[in-house]
Design an enzyme around this catalytic site. Structure first.
Site: not given
Ligand code: NAP
Length: 488
Positions: A245, A279
């Site tokens: 997502e 999102c």
């Molecule tokens: P993110 O930076 O992509 O991180 C999401 C999760 O993945 C965190 O737990 C992060 O850990 C982990 N992660 C980071 N690098 C990784 C890797 N190489 N391998 C495995 N896991 C890894 O996203 P965010 O900044 O937390 O959230 C914002 C994003 O989420 C936005 O783009 C938003 O649109 C999206 N979002 C989408 C939805 C939907 O339903 N489509 C809903 C809510 C949010 P760390 O925190 O330790 O880096």
């Protein structure tokens, strides 16, 4: 705070920790374990060895345990609301709403007990049948974001556990304490040791190792498209199933026959809810030129007067961290350099006392936005929005679809034909017509293009946590002759 491995709350194997920051003040809120590969191995082993027993418990009992977790959360929900304010910077009413959302997800999914069905299909010859039935994948790796740090945890734990999978979860490094609080409720409710494990640490450091771990069968991740793409690459090691997502860039269309007040109220929600860090946030507005002047006057006044500051009393709190503020500055500077008008905001607000070190940004309105610019193409994920005037219906739909992302979209019109035309034409997982979101537990939250794959919510979302298995049975009395076997 600590990790949960095989039922025990423990430090990371090398004792290292990282800081968790309160975004309203920039102060350290807590510390959390910087997990190691050894921690990952132990959590995966625990999940792998306990999953069959958990599945054997049956969905009636699993549903009861998950509902009990909901009851425990409800009984002490004020603690969760406080954490949402302090660790994530949610304004108080939105912390309350998110807690409602957590409970809604948990009770919704727990009610799938004894409801999962399969198919019985006739075989190629008489007296033969194919039973198609659903089984859990095994170990689910759940990776959650910070923007809805409780709701996203609930939306992954409840369906994963309900369907008989075991879980290793890694929450966002910006909001680990909220995840810990929720995991404790599931543990207290009776989820057996080893079935639910939680590890904290930087995704950029342990993420690859977790994703490619040979004990993982399904990865459910909510987060950015960039990280989602990396996960997809690394997950090929095990051919793990993916529920991704990812990012959004919702178009918000207001046509000339729209109920302007309804559209305005929805836009205020769709942009400034959670400081634009959603999102499904409206990220680009297409205004019919007949109503543009009136609409913009009102929206500009609202934007300029929106109260930013202390999450306990303001209408909008901080962004999650200092790099989010830098992103807003970059978007706004690039818009200025490209000749776009900053109608409101465009600055870091001056706040006093402890909030002067928080990560705040003013609600910002960019006029005459260029379709090809970053304002209309990249996910902003903050309280900045661009507006563009339109007058041709087909062209507007084309502009709306012109995005790498395809999660939510919004349309305001009183014309039923246009509603159905848009429903056919827009390439987004969700179209909200004359109403705000967010998505419901019984809807299937999913997106097109770089927003990811599979989805969450509804029976389709729960089925994404299951694998379809086939049982072929011959119950005839006849002897099997080689001449009747295909190929002979
Ligand atoms: P993110 O930076 O992509 O991180 C999401 C999760 O993945 C965190 O737990 C992060 O850990 C982990 N992660 C980071 N690098 C990784 C890797 N190489 N391998 C495995 N896991 C890894 O996203 P965010 O900044 O937390 O959230 C914002 C994003 O989420 C936005 O783009 C938003 O649109 C999206 N979002 C989408 C939805 C939907 O339903 N489509 C809903 C809510 C949010 P760390 O925190 O330790 O880096």
């Amino acid at each position: 705070m600590k990790n949960l491995i095989d039922g025990k709350w423990v430090e990371s194997s090398n004792g290292k920790t990282l800081n968790d920051i309160n975004p309203s003040t920039g102060e350290v809120f807590d510390t959390f374990p910087a997990s190691t590969k050894d921690d990952v191995d132990r959590a995966m082993d625990a999940a792998y060895t306990t999953f069959e027993k958990w599945n054997d418990l049956g969905s009636k009992e699993r549903g009861r345990i998950i509902r009990r977790a909901g009851d425990l959360i409800q009984a002490s929900r004020k603690e969760l609301e406080d954490l949402l304010v302090k660790e994530c910077g949610k304004i108080r009413p939105q912390a309350i709403d998110e807690t409602d959302g957590v409970l809604d997800q948990i009770y919704y999914y727990s009610n799938f007990e004894r409801k999962l069905t399969g198919d019985v299909v006739e075989g190629d010859t008489s007296m033969r049948k194919i039973f198609q039935y659903k089984v859990p994948h095994g170990v689910v790796l759940a990776l959650t974001p910070w923007n809805f740090p409780a709701a996203m945890v609930a939306r992954k734990l409840a369906p994963a556990l309900m369907t008989g999978n075991s879980v290793v979860m890694k929450p966002s490094s910006d909001t680990p304490v909220i995840a810990e609080w929720l995991v404790k409720k599931f543990q207290q409710a009776g989820v057996p040791d080893g079935v639910l494990n939680m590890l904290t640490g930087k995704g950029s450091e342990i993420g690859d190792y977790m994703v490619a771990h040979k004990k993982v069968s399904l990865i459910t991740m909510t987060g950015s498209t960039e990280v989602g793409q990396r996960i997809m690459e690394k997950a090929s090691a095990n051919m793990s199933k993916l529920i991704l997502e990812l990012g959004g860039k919702a178009p918000f269309i207001v046509w000339n026959d729209a109920d302007i007040e309804k559209a305005l109220t929805t836009l205020v929600w769709a942009k400034f809810w959670n400081a634009g860090q959603s999102c499904i946030a409206a990220e680009r507005v297409y205004l019919h030129e007949d109503i543009a002047k009136k609409f913009m006057e009102k929206f500009t006044t609202i934007t300029k007067n929106f109260r930013v500051g202390d999450p306990e009393s303001a209408q909008m709190g901080p962004l999650i961290n200092s790099s989010a503020v830098k992103n807003m500055e970059q978007v706004v500077n690039a818009a200025k350099e490209n000749g776009m008008e900053i109608i409101a905001g465009g600055n870091v607000p001056k706040l006093s006392g402890k909030f002067s070190k928080g990560f705040f940004y003013s609600p910002t309105l960019i006029g005459d936005a260029d379709q090809k610019s970053s304002v209309f193409q990249d996910e902003i994920f903050g309280p900045v929005i661009g507006v563009k005037n339109v007058n041709d219906w087909d062209e507007t739909i084309k502009l709306a679809n012109d995005s790498r992302f395809g999660l939510a979209s919004y349309l305001f019109t009183e014309d039923n034909k246009r509603i159905f035309q848009a429903a056919e034409a827009v390439r987004f997982g969700e179209l909200y017509v004359n109403m705000p979101g967010p998505e419901s537990s019984q809807g299937y939250h999913t997106g097109f293009r770089l927003t990811g794959q599979a989805g969450e919510g509804s029976k389709y979302g729960i089925e994404d946590y299951l694998k379809l298995k086939n049982l072929y049975v011959d119950y005839s009395r006849e002897k099997l002759k080689l001449s009747s076997v295909p190929g002979f």
